[in-house]
Design a protein around this motif. Structure first.
Motif, PDB file in Angstrom:
ATOM      1  N   SER A   9       0.861  -1.190   0.000  1.00 23.29           N
ATOM      2  CA  SER A   9       0.000   0.000   0.000  1.00 23.29           C
ATOM      3  C   SER A   9       0.894   1.236   0.000  1.00 23.29           C
ATOM      4  N   TYR A  10       0.462   2.279  -0.687  1.00 27.95           N
ATOM      5  CA  TYR A  10       1.246   3.525  -0.682  1.00 27.95           C
ATOM      6  C   TYR A  10       0.390   4.732  -0.994  1.00 27.95           C
ATOM      7  N   ASP A  11       0.841   5.869  -0.470  1.00 27.46           N
ATOM      8  CA  ASP A  11       0.315   7.159  -0.869  1.00 27.46           C
ATOM      9  C   ASP A  11       1.268   7.614  -1.966  1.00 27.46           C
ATOM     10  N   ASN A  14       4.227  11.465  -3.162  1.00 22.14           N
ATOM     11  CA  ASN A  14       5.647  11.827  -3.209  1.00 22.14           C
ATOM     12  C   ASN A  14       6.488  10.956  -4.140  1.00 22.14           C
ATOM     13  N   LEU A  58      -3.886   0.546  -2.243  1.00 18.38           N
ATOM     14  CA  LEU A  58      -4.083  -0.153  -0.978  1.00 18.38           C
ATOM     15  C   LEU A  58      -3.482  -1.544  -1.121  1.00 18.38           C
ATOM     16  N   ASN A  80       8.554  -3.114   6.859  1.00 20.36           N
ATOM     17  CA  ASN A  80       7.889  -1.891   7.336  1.00 20.36           C
ATOM     18  C   ASN A  80       8.787  -1.067   8.254  1.00 20.36           C
ATOM     19  N   GLU A  85       6.932   6.117   5.899  1.00 25.46           N
ATOM     20  CA  GLU A  85       5.541   5.976   6.359  1.00 25.46           C
ATOM     21  C   GLU A  85       4.515   5.905   5.236  1.00 25.46           C
ATOM     22  N   ASP A  86       4.887   6.386   4.035  1.00 25.42           N
ATOM     23  CA  ASP A  86       3.884   6.393   2.962  1.00 25.42           C
ATOM     24  C   ASP A  86       3.945   5.147   2.082  1.00 25.42           C
ATOM     25  N   VAL A  88       3.609   0.971   2.926  1.00 25.59           N
ATOM     26  CA  VAL A  88       3.427  -0.031   3.980  1.00 25.59           C
ATOM     27  C   VAL A  88       3.101  -1.383   3.344  1.00 25.59           C
ATOM     28  N   ILE A  89       3.848  -2.426   3.754  1.00 23.88           N
ATOM     29  CA  ILE A  89       3.544  -3.787   3.302  1.00 23.88           C
ATOM     30  C   ILE A  89       2.394  -4.317   4.159  1.00 23.88           C
ATOM     31  N   GLN A  90       1.296  -4.737   3.517  1.00 22.10           N
ATOM     32  CA  GLN A  90       0.131  -5.217   4.271  1.00 22.10           C
ATOM     33  C   GLN A  90       0.197  -6.727   4.511  1.00 22.10           C
ATOM     34  N   ASN A 126      -4.620  15.519  -1.824  1.00 19.35           N
ATOM     35  CA  ASN A 126      -3.748  14.651  -2.624  1.00 19.35           C
ATOM     36  C   ASN A 126      -4.406  13.341  -3.041  1.00 19.35           C
ATOM     37  N   THR A 127      -5.641  13.105  -2.593  1.00 20.72           N
ATOM     38  CA  THR A 127      -6.249  11.788  -2.810  1.00 20.72           C
ATOM     39  C   THR A 127      -7.613  11.851  -3.486  1.00 20.72           C
ATOM     40  N   LYS A 240      -6.961   5.119  -6.979  1.00 22.16           N
ATOM     41  CA  LYS A 240      -6.341   4.204  -6.006  1.00 22.16           C
ATOM     42  C   LYS A 240      -6.589   2.764  -6.450  1.00 22.16           C
TER      43      LYS A 240
END
Lengths: 249, 249
Positions: A9-11, A14, A58, A80, A85-86, A88-90, A126-127, A240
């Motif tokens: 998952s990532y935002d 950036n 996600l 992780n 922080e942007d 994350v391995i789920q 941003n989303t 997304k």
């Protein structure tokens, strides 16, 4: 040697998208570095979806091969601690040695978020795509129904894509409206998507919502196989990748 | 001369809170600058809630006096063109010359967001508190009921606050759970809140959710008027001021 699959998952705000490119930071390059540092091997992950700059996920999927003794399920925790922080391995797990997420039958689900109110909401800057004009969501829903099923989606593909066929199957499409925030979410599931396909479908549904296009004209736009007939490409930041499901037969 | 009221939304991540302070960027300082540039006057806004660093708002309120000929309703549009993307005016209107948002009877609603799942979600990294352990939301709901009504909330107030009375009235409190993302939202409405009160209530409810405290002990904690009896102060970034309603009599 074993093959590990990561749910990532990532935002995307950036990052210059997923795919590794010289001189810029991408999700793939940050992952390669974290996995390589963790295992002490020189590792290149292989991703399922090469999302564009600004697009979020996600549940994108990546695999890599390693001789590391770290148990497959522990890679998520260990990575992780090394990732920003942007990203994350789920989930992490071992998969068969010949499993490749890009060349596998799967169901992908994307979500596009529109904020439709008088003024933007800072937390969605941003989303989501902000649009202040009136949108007729009922008409957007009627239009969305026309996309479901197997079609040649050439009219919904940006130039530059190299694909054998532009036929894709959309299994499901729904539009959810949340009144208090003025949030509209378009969710679409299919067996694969052409380059910019979800963003062009969204751009076309936005034209329908505005009243520039009638829902009845969407089947003709699909049939035309002409990119010029469809709406504009909606901005990347509203998109997304929700999930990729490989359990289909 | 007229008094203008602004409904101000912001993502507090990049600000040292609301209140103006030398050497750092705050929401108030950015607003003062934007209003001053727009009107050509030297303007200091007066805010309703001086939110802490990292706290967000959908509807904080500020007023200022101006001789500008700009119509009251147009300030929102004009200011949004001059403000950064993480501060957005949702509404502007003229109010009575003696209206001051800090010394007025009102209802305030705050929301605290917890992400409760195995791994964090990148998109909530600045707007929620992440907790991976199991939380019993049913018990948190039972405990929440004890806060409703008029109480002396001295046990839920950080040191350093200068207030005449620590009695406040909580009108409503609800806990909403969204299973797919593991999102828990605590929403609380009252006639005013002490310093860090919502964050200490949240920290106490988290202890109940973890099983460290029983719901039945919350009335005793309130009655103790002792800060040491309540739970820790939950992190600022999960908190959002949703609305301030001045229409109460």
């Amino acid at each position: 040697m074993k093959r590990i699959m990561l749910v990532v998952s990532y935002d995307g705000t950036n990052y210059h998208g997923w795919q590794i490119q010289p001189g810029v930071i991408t999700v793939e390059s940050v992952l390669n570095e974290a996995v390589s540092r963790l295992t002490g091997e020189q590792i290149q992950v292989a991703g399922a979806s090469r999302t564009d700059a600004g697009v979020h996920a996600l549940g994108n999927v990546a695999v890599f091969d390693t001789c590391s003794r770290i148990p497959a399920e522990k890679f998520s925790y260990a990575l992780n601690q090394r990732l920003p922080e942007d990203i994350v391995i789920q989930e992490s797990k071992e998969v068969q040695a010949d499993f490749h997420p890009r060349y596998c039958k799967c169901r992908k689900t994307y979500e596009y978020t529109i904020i439709n109110r008088r003024f933007p909401l800072p937390e969605y800057r941003n989303t989501a795509f902000f649009y202040y004009g009136k949108l007729n969501v009922g008409k957007m829903r009627s239009a969305a129904a026309a996309f479901i099923g197997e079609h040649d989606f050439a009219a919904f593909c940006s130039a530059g894509a190299q694909v054998k066929t532009t036929v894709r199957n959309i299994y499901d499409m729904e539009i959810e409206e949340e009144q208090a925030e003025g949030r509209i979410r378009i969710r679409v599931t299919g067996n694969g998507f052409l380059y910019n396909m979800v963003r062009i479908i969204t751009g076309t549904l936005l034209e329908v919502g505005k009243g520039t296009l009638e829902p009845e004209s969407v089947p003709q736009i699909i049939a035309s196989c002409n990119r010029g007939e469809a709406g504009p490409t909606a901005p990347a930041k509203g998109l997304k990748l929700l999930s990729i499901n490989f359990d289909t037969d």
